[in-house]
Design a protein around this motif. Structure first.
Motif, PDB file in Angstrom:
ATOM      1  N   GLY A 194       0.823  -1.207   0.000  1.00  0.00           N
ATOM      2  CA  GLY A 194       0.000   0.000   0.000  1.00  0.00           C
ATOM      3  C   GLY A 194       0.851   1.247   0.000  1.00  0.00           C
ATOM      4  N   ILE A 195       0.449   2.211  -0.850  1.00  0.00           N
ATOM      5  CA  ILE A 195       1.187   3.459  -1.011  1.00  0.00           C
ATOM      6  C   ILE A 195       0.344   4.613  -0.475  1.00  0.00           C
ATOM      7  N   SER A 196       0.970   5.490   0.296  1.00  0.00           N
ATOM      8  CA  SER A 196       0.268   6.663   0.814  1.00  0.00           C
ATOM      9  C   SER A 196       0.223   7.744  -0.258  1.00  0.00           C
ATOM     10  N   LEU A 197      -0.981   8.043  -0.754  1.00  0.00           N
ATOM     11  CA  LEU A 197      -1.190   9.095  -1.738  1.00  0.00           C
ATOM     12  C   LEU A 197      -1.986  10.233  -1.095  1.00  0.00           C
ATOM     13  N   GLU A 198      -2.163  11.313  -1.823  1.00  0.00           N
ATOM     14  CA  GLU A 198      -2.870  12.452  -1.238  1.00  0.00           C
ATOM     15  C   GLU A 198      -4.329  12.154  -0.935  1.00  0.00           C
ATOM     16  N   ASP A 199      -4.897  11.140  -1.595  1.00  0.00           N
ATOM     17  CA  ASP A 199      -6.282  10.761  -1.321  1.00  0.00           C
ATOM     18  C   ASP A 199      -6.376   9.482  -0.495  1.00  0.00           C
ATOM     19  N   GLY A 200      -5.313   9.155   0.247  1.00  0.00           N
ATOM     20  CA  GLY A 200      -5.335   8.013   1.153  1.00  0.00           C
ATOM     21  C   GLY A 200      -4.390   6.903   0.736  1.00  0.00           C
ATOM     22  N   VAL A 201      -4.302   5.888   1.571  1.00  0.00           N
ATOM     23  CA  VAL A 201      -3.419   4.754   1.318  1.00  0.00           C
ATOM     24  C   VAL A 201      -4.106   3.782   0.371  1.00  0.00           C
ATOM     25  N   THR A 202      -3.369   3.339  -0.636  1.00  0.00           N
ATOM     26  CA  THR A 202      -3.935   2.397  -1.591  1.00  0.00           C
ATOM     27  C   THR A 202      -4.075   1.011  -0.961  1.00  0.00           C
ATOM     28  N   ALA A 203      -5.008   0.244  -1.488  1.00  0.00           N
ATOM     29  CA  ALA A 203      -5.147  -1.142  -1.056  1.00  0.00           C
ATOM     30  C   ALA A 203      -3.937  -1.935  -1.559  1.00  0.00           C
ATOM     31  N   PRO A 204      -3.578  -3.024  -0.883  1.00  0.00           N
ATOM     32  CA  PRO A 204      -2.454  -3.844  -1.350  1.00  0.00           C
ATOM     33  C   PRO A 204      -2.645  -4.270  -2.803  1.00  0.00           C
ATOM     34  N   ALA A 205      -1.550  -4.215  -3.561  1.00  0.00           N
ATOM     35  CA  ALA A 205      -1.580  -4.597  -4.973  1.00  0.00           C
ATOM     36  C   ALA A 205      -0.785  -5.887  -5.175  1.00  0.00           C
ATOM     37  N   LYS A 206      -1.133  -6.598  -6.238  1.00  0.00           N
ATOM     38  CA  LYS A 206      -0.333  -7.752  -6.644  1.00  0.00           C
ATOM     39  C   LYS A 206       0.674  -7.249  -7.671  1.00  0.00           C
ATOM     40  N   VAL A 207       1.957  -7.453  -7.393  1.00  0.00           N
ATOM     41  CA  VAL A 207       3.004  -6.872  -8.230  1.00  0.00           C
ATOM     42  C   VAL A 207       4.054  -7.925  -8.547  1.00  0.00           C
ATOM     43  N   ARG A 208       4.464  -7.980  -9.828  1.00  0.00           N
ATOM     44  CA  ARG A 208       5.572  -8.861 -10.196  1.00  0.00           C
ATOM     45  C   ARG A 208       6.352  -8.250 -11.349  1.00  0.00           C
ATOM     46  N   MET A 209       7.658  -8.469 -11.326  1.00  0.00           N
ATOM     47  CA  MET A 209       8.519  -7.973 -12.381  1.00  0.00           C
ATOM     48  C   MET A 209       8.450  -8.914 -13.582  1.00  0.00           C
ATOM     49  N   LEU A 210       8.333  -8.345 -14.780  1.00  0.00           N
ATOM     50  CA  LEU A 210       8.234  -9.148 -15.989  1.00  0.00           C
ATOM     51  C   LEU A 210       9.561  -9.242 -16.730  1.00  0.00           C
ATOM     52  N   GLU A 211      10.197  -8.093 -16.981  1.00  0.00           N
ATOM     53  CA  GLU A 211      11.469  -8.126 -17.706  1.00  0.00           C
ATOM     54  C   GLU A 211      12.213  -6.810 -17.567  1.00  0.00           C
ATOM     55  N   ARG A 212      13.525  -6.883 -17.839  1.00  0.00           N
ATOM     56  CA  ARG A 212      14.373  -5.697 -17.884  1.00  0.00           C
ATOM     57  C   ARG A 212      15.124  -5.692 -19.203  1.00  0.00           C
ATOM     58  N   THR A 213      14.945  -4.641 -20.003  1.00  0.00           N
ATOM     59  CA  THR A 213      15.639  -4.543 -21.282  1.00  0.00           C
ATOM     60  C   THR A 213      15.910  -3.087 -21.615  1.00  0.00           C
ATOM     61  N   ASN A 214      17.105  -2.818 -22.122  1.00  0.00           N
ATOM     62  CA  ASN A 214      17.459  -1.491 -22.638  1.00  0.00           C
ATOM     63  C   ASN A 214      17.158  -0.363 -21.653  1.00  0.00           C
ATOM     64  N   GLY A 215      17.460  -0.597 -20.392  1.00  0.00           N
ATOM     65  CA  GLY A 215      17.267   0.444 -19.385  1.00  0.00           C
ATOM     66  C   GLY A 215      15.836   0.649 -18.941  1.00  0.00           C
ATOM     67  N   LEU A 216      14.953  -0.243 -19.358  1.00  0.00           N
ATOM     68  CA  LEU A 216      13.544  -0.159 -18.967  1.00  0.00           C
ATOM     69  C   LEU A 216      13.125  -1.426 -18.231  1.00  0.00           C
ATOM     70  N   THR A 217      12.189  -1.286 -17.306  1.00  0.00           N
ATOM     71  CA  THR A 217      11.681  -2.427 -16.547  1.00  0.00           C
ATOM     72  C   THR A 217      10.177  -2.517 -16.723  1.00  0.00           C
ATOM     73  N   LYS A 218       9.684  -3.718 -17.063  1.00  0.00           N
ATOM     74  CA  LYS A 218       8.248  -3.945 -17.186  1.00  0.00           C
ATOM     75  C   LYS A 218       7.734  -4.637 -15.931  1.00  0.00           C
ATOM     76  N   ILE A 219       6.673  -4.083 -15.376  1.00  0.00           N
ATOM     77  CA  ILE A 219       6.117  -4.596 -14.126  1.00  0.00           C
ATOM     78  C   ILE A 219       4.613  -4.765 -14.272  1.00  0.00           C
ATOM     79  N   GLU A 220       4.124  -5.922 -13.850  1.00  0.00           N
ATOM     80  CA  GLU A 220       2.688  -6.173 -13.850  1.00  0.00           C
ATOM     81  C   GLU A 220       2.108  -5.781 -12.496  1.00  0.00           C
ATOM     82  N   VAL A 221       1.013  -5.035 -12.528  1.00  0.00           N
ATOM     83  CA  VAL A 221       0.349  -4.573 -11.310  1.00  0.00           C
ATOM     84  C   VAL A 221      -1.132  -4.911 -11.402  1.00  0.00           C
ATOM     85  N   ILE A 222      -1.654  -5.563 -10.367  1.00  0.00           N
ATOM     86  CA  ILE A 222      -3.079  -5.884 -10.313  1.00  0.00           C
ATOM     87  C   ILE A 222      -3.681  -5.146  -9.120  1.00  0.00           C
ATOM     88  N   ILE A 223      -4.688  -4.310  -9.388  1.00  0.00           N
ATOM     89  CA  ILE A 223      -5.372  -3.551  -8.342  1.00  0.00           C
ATOM     90  C   ILE A 223      -6.884  -3.751  -8.480  1.00  0.00           C
TER      91      ILE A 223
END
Length: 242
Positions: free
Chosen positions: A154-183
């Motif tokens: 959970g991340i504290s934002l100006e409109d409150g703390v977010t609910a827990p998210a499902k997060v996983r790293m997919l790949e890293r290429t050419n200085g970029l990272t792809k991440i899957e987020v389920i909310i």
């Protein structure tokens, strides 16, 4: 689609099916101005004017359900006062008025539902239903496990703390990272703000799944009609079916 007159009257809320039969026997119902005398008659409610005691009954609008693969630079709205392109500019051949189920940001791509079913829209977007949305974020640079764990808890934002998210790293290429987020929340620009809170610059964001539906077979800028089975599953998730 033709249905028994009793069923149509029942769906309108005027009377139960049994009471509707009594209304027919009493010659209190007309179709296109003609008195109905046959109990088993079937009619297409969208093509006929049905009245009870001279009062026309409101018919349920035919519902349509589309899955669109939204490109960048389109607004997720029905119209724009400034003349910018909207997702409805991508939908041709649909005579009924439809609107997006929720929104994707102007530069966010991916899965967007469009319909004219207000009850389904409200159910899918209601916080208590916790309908999941899956995004793939492409961020600049590397993101460490500490940042990923913050997103998960959970991340504290100006409109409150977010609910827990499902997060996983997919790949890293050419200085970029792809991440899957389920909310399951639907705050404005939520995923982008979550990444910004952990110091990540989102270069691209795509919604790949919503309520169990995916983009399989739908090219960017294209759309398809949902199947009856898919609509039934959405209605179940929206709390409209038991």
């Amino acid at each position: 689609m033709e249905e028994r007159l009793q069923k149509i009257i029942s769906k309108s809320g005027i009377a139960s099916r049994r009471a509707a039969e009594a209304l027919i026997k009493e010659k209190r119902i007309t179709i296109n101005g003609t008195v109905v005398t046959e109990l088993g008659i079937k009619v297409d409610a969208m093509r006929c004017t049905i009245a009870v005691d001279g009062r026309i009954i409101a018919q349920e609008e035919e519902h349509v359900y589309l899955l669109l693969n939204k490109p960048k630079a389109y607004l997720s709205t029905a119209k724009d006062d400034r003349g910018r392109r909207t997702v409805l500019d991508l939908v041709l051949g649909i005579a009924l008025r439809i609107y997006p189920v929720g929104r994707l940001d102007y530069n966010t791509t991916g899965l967007l539902l469009l319909t004219n079913d207000g009850a389904l829209t409200n159910g899918l977007l209601h916080p208590k239903q916790e309908v999941e949305k899956t995004y793939v974020a492409t961020v600049k640079g590397r993101i460490d496990e500490t940042a990923l764990q913050r997103l998960r808890t959970g991340i504290s934002l100006e409109d409150g703390v977010t609910a827990p998210a499902k997060v996983r790293m997919l790949e890293r290429t050419n200085g970029l990272t792809k991440i899957e987020v389920i909310i399951h929340e639907g705050r404005n620009r939520q995923v982008r703000r979550m990444f910004a809170a952990v110091g990540c610059d989102v270069r691209a964001l795509m919604r790949t799944n919503f309520a169990g539906l995916s983009l399989d077979g739908v090219k960017c800028g294209a759309y398809r009609l949902l199947t009856k089975g898919e609509v039934d599953r959405l209605r179940l998730l929206a709390g409209l079916l038991r």
